[in-house]
Design a protein around this motif. Structure first.
Motif, PDB file in Angstrom:
ATOM      1  N   GLU A 294       0.824  -1.160   0.108  1.00 15.24           N
ATOM      2  CA  GLU A 294       0.005   0.091  -0.008  1.00 15.24           C
ATOM      3  C   GLU A 294       0.926   1.395  -0.179  1.00 15.24           C
ATOM      4  O   GLU A 294       2.094   1.046   0.174  1.00 15.24           O
ATOM      5  N   MET A 295       0.289   2.419  -0.285  1.00 22.13           N
ATOM      6  CA  MET A 295       1.114   3.729  -0.269  1.00 22.13           C
ATOM      7  C   MET A 295       1.714   4.033   1.003  1.00 22.13           C
ATOM      8  O   MET A 295       2.811   4.465   0.920  1.00 22.13           O
ATOM      9  N   ALA A 296       1.140   3.643   2.138  1.00 20.89           N
ATOM     10  CA  ALA A 296       1.943   4.040   3.245  1.00 20.89           C
ATOM     11  C   ALA A 296       2.997   3.217   3.362  1.00 20.89           C
ATOM     12  O   ALA A 296       4.145   3.885   4.044  1.00 20.89           O
ATOM     13  N   SER A 297       3.087   2.023   2.930  1.00 21.72           N
ATOM     14  CA  SER A 297       4.434   1.304   2.818  1.00 21.72           C
ATOM     15  C   SER A 297       5.603   1.931   2.215  1.00 21.72           C
ATOM     16  O   SER A 297       6.660   1.896   2.595  1.00 21.72           O
ATOM     17  N   GLY A 298       4.945   2.752   0.883  1.00 22.98           N
ATOM     18  CA  GLY A 298       6.044   3.244   0.291  1.00 22.98           C
ATOM     19  C   GLY A 298       6.931   4.434   1.243  1.00 22.98           C
ATOM     20  O   GLY A 298       7.870   4.753   0.583  1.00 22.98           O
ATOM     21  N   ALA A 299       6.201   4.877   2.248  1.00 27.13           N
ATOM     22  CA  ALA A 299       6.982   5.460   3.247  1.00 27.13           C
ATOM     23  C   ALA A 299       8.399   5.037   3.568  1.00 27.13           C
ATOM     24  O   ALA A 299       9.308   5.604   3.851  1.00 27.13           O
ATOM     25  N   SER A 300       8.302   3.915   3.942  1.00 24.90           N
ATOM     26  CA  SER A 300       9.511   3.074   4.571  1.00 24.90           C
ATOM     27  C   SER A 300      10.585   3.182   3.283  1.00 24.90           C
ATOM     28  O   SER A 300      11.741   3.580   3.568  1.00 24.90           O
ATOM     29  N   ILE A 301      10.240   2.824   2.027  1.00 23.02           N
ATOM     30  CA  ILE A 301      11.154   3.102   1.061  1.00 23.02           C
ATOM     31  C   ILE A 301      11.787   4.319   0.839  1.00 23.02           C
ATOM     32  O   ILE A 301      12.935   4.614   0.831  1.00 23.02           O
ATOM     33  N   ALA A 302      10.643   5.311   0.642  1.00 24.70           N
ATOM     34  CA  ALA A 302      11.171   6.810   0.427  1.00 24.70           C
ATOM     35  C   ALA A 302      11.956   7.263   1.613  1.00 24.70           C
ATOM     36  O   ALA A 302      12.708   8.092   1.518  1.00 24.70           O
ATOM     37  N   GLY A 303      11.505   6.815   3.018  1.00 21.17           N
ATOM     38  CA  GLY A 303      12.442   7.264   4.061  1.00 21.17           C
ATOM     39  C   GLY A 303      13.803   6.621   4.184  1.00 21.17           C
ATOM     40  O   GLY A 303      14.753   7.509   4.579  1.00 21.17           O
ATOM     41  N   ILE A 304      14.056   5.587   3.771  1.00 23.19           N
ATOM     42  CA  ILE A 304      15.433   4.974   3.733  1.00 23.19           C
ATOM     43  C   ILE A 304      16.218   5.889   2.621  1.00 23.19           C
ATOM     44  O   ILE A 304      17.310   6.191   2.867  1.00 23.19           O
ATOM     45  N   LYS A 305      15.499   6.025   1.448  1.00 21.08           N
ATOM     46  CA  LYS A 305      16.216   6.828   0.617  1.00 21.08           C
ATOM     47  C   LYS A 305      16.797   8.051   0.932  1.00 21.08           C
ATOM     48  O   LYS A 305      17.619   8.466   0.880  1.00 21.08           O
ATOM     49  N   LYS A 306      15.450   8.721   1.605  1.00 24.94           N
ATOM     50  CA  LYS A 306      15.873  10.281   2.175  1.00 24.94           C
ATOM     51  C   LYS A 306      17.182  10.099   3.061  1.00 24.94           C
ATOM     52  O   LYS A 306      17.995  10.739   3.372  1.00 24.94           O
ATOM     53  N   LEU A 307      17.055   8.954   4.056  1.00 21.87           N
ATOM     54  CA  LEU A 307      18.015   9.062   5.072  1.00 21.87           C
ATOM     55  C   LEU A 307      19.163   8.716   4.725  1.00 21.87           C
ATOM     56  O   LEU A 307      20.437   9.111   5.013  1.00 21.87           O
ATOM     57  N   ARG A 308      19.241   7.684   3.501  1.00 21.12           N
ATOM     58  CA  ARG A 308      20.408   7.570   2.799  1.00 21.12           C
ATOM     59  C   ARG A 308      21.097   8.755   2.088  1.00 21.12           C
ATOM     60  O   ARG A 308      22.419   8.831   2.243  1.00 21.12           O
ATOM     61  N   ASP A 309      20.420   9.395   1.351  1.00 16.38           N
ATOM     62  CA  ASP A 309      20.883  10.712   0.637  1.00 16.38           C
ATOM     63  C   ASP A 309      21.240  11.702   1.736  1.00 16.38           C
ATOM     64  O   ASP A 309      22.387  12.299   1.313  1.00 16.38           O
ATOM     65  N   LYS A 310      20.882  11.827   2.721  1.00 23.49           N
ATOM     66  CA  LYS A 310      21.442  12.574   3.549  1.00 23.49           C
ATOM     67  C   LYS A 310      22.681  12.051   4.766  1.00 23.49           C
ATOM     68  O   LYS A 310      23.105  12.791   5.746  1.00 23.49           O
ATOM     69  N   GLU A 311      23.021  10.791   4.349  1.00 26.36           N
ATOM     70  CA  GLU A 311      24.022   9.940   5.030  1.00 26.36           C
ATOM     71  C   GLU A 311      23.954   9.959   6.469  1.00 26.36           C
ATOM     72  O   GLU A 311      24.688   9.459   7.206  1.00 26.36           O
TER      73      GLU A 311
END
Length: 332
Positions: A294-311
């Motif tokens: 579901e879309m809310a699960s996409g938050a986990s993916i997007a969040g990991i990407k964001k935290l990864r981008d920010k190191e």
């Protein structure tokens, strides 16, 4: 054998978030019987309700909870009343609940209004609330990190990442980690990352000091509840309503905010926010790996990407992302 709610390596998702495939796993809780993580806690809560002689289980829901509660109630020959916010529920999940013979009570307002109404109704004799304010729900939900860690043969990861709604998952994960650490099952404590939707980001606002320049913390049990209260007053005054297409986390006043803060303190956790578009992108990449969420699960993916981008999440960190449910809402 069908798919199970256990972690899977998803190579395309790993590439998307900027981690090596062997360092990141995703646990799709949508392969539970009703299609979401709620079944973990609901089985424990309904069992306790039966022990207490409850005849009717009650909850407020924007989708997942109603499907899970309805399924268990039907299975146990119990009544089930669900309070739903008018026009704010995922239609696919609503039809699931109807299929299980659930009684729907429409509430003029949002999830928080429906939740308040449901708690009033639960005071009736023989009635029993199964929202995540119920401690047995939290106990049952501990099986999510438990299964993930068992799959990893108790090699503790650096991060466990969840979408943030009512914060029942955050709370239960924290409690699970506290207990496992105390028992010596895990030597290291993974950090919890909670990912809010941009339109429902109460925890991010309070935790990261975006309201009155004060960072809300558990503070060994002395959390600044006045700060929370004042922010909720401000929300009502300015008519700030939770607004995201990710209905599962469209919650403005998280019922488990204090337990969530305790989990974040114990694990040195972080909180961040992602947009609806970022969540949809996350969902799409999961789909390219042959899984749905579901879309809310996409938050986990997007969040990991964001935290990864920010190191904040480092290149070699080991990460578990929780995909909380399967897709049941129209995205247009």
């Amino acid at each position: 054998e069908g798919r199970q709610s256990k972690p899977y390596h998803m190579s395309k998702v790993a590439e998307f978030v900027g981690l090596d495939n062997e360092n990141v796993v995703f646990q799709p809780e949508g392969y539970n019987p009703s299609g979401s993580f709620k079944d973990n806690g609901m089985s424990a809560a309904v069992t306790h309700g039966k022990m207490m002689g409850a005849k009717k289980i009650i909850c407020a829901s924007t989708g997942n909870t109603s499907a899970s509660a309805g399924m268990f109630a039907a299975n146990e020959n119990m009544e089930c009343d669900v309070y739903i916010p008018e026009g704010e529920i995922a239609p696919g999940k609503l039809s699931q609940a109807y299929q299980f013979g659930t009684q729907m009570i429409h509430v003029d307002g949002n999830f928080d209004d429906a939740f308040t109404r449901s708690l009033e109704a639960a005071k009736e004799p023989g009635s029993y609330t199964v929202n995540s304010i119920n401690p047995f729900r939290i106990e049952g939900q501990k099986t999510i990190p438990y299964r993930a860690l068992e799959f990893l043969e108790w090699e503790t990861p650096d991060w466990i990442v969840y979408p943030g709604g009512a914060l029942g998952n955050t709370s239960s994960c924290g409690k699970c980690l506290m207990e496992l650490h105390e028992w010596g099952w895990i030597k290291k404590i993974p950090r919890i990352a909670v990912i809010n939707a941009e339109g429902a980001n109460t925890l991010d606002v309070l935790y990261n000091g975006k309201f009155n320049d004060v960072e809300l913390r558990w503070n060994k049990g002395n959390a600044d509840t006045e700060l929370i209260k004042n922010y909720y007053i401000e929300m009502d005054k300015k008519h700030i309503r939770p607004k995201t297409k990710a209905t599962a986390i469209q919650i403005g006043k998280p019922a488990n905010i204090l337990k969530g803060l305790r989990a974040l303190e114990f694990t040195d956790g972080v909180v961040t926010t992602v947009t609806d578009k970022e969540m949809l992108d996350g969902m799409s990449v999961v789909g390219l790996n042959g899984f749905d969420c579901e879309m809310a699960s996409g938050a986990s993916i997007a969040g990991i990407k964001k935290l990864r981008d920010k190191e904040i999440i480092k290149k070699d960190d080991k990460v578990i992302g929780i995909l909380t449910g399967r897709q049941k809402e129209p995205l247009l």
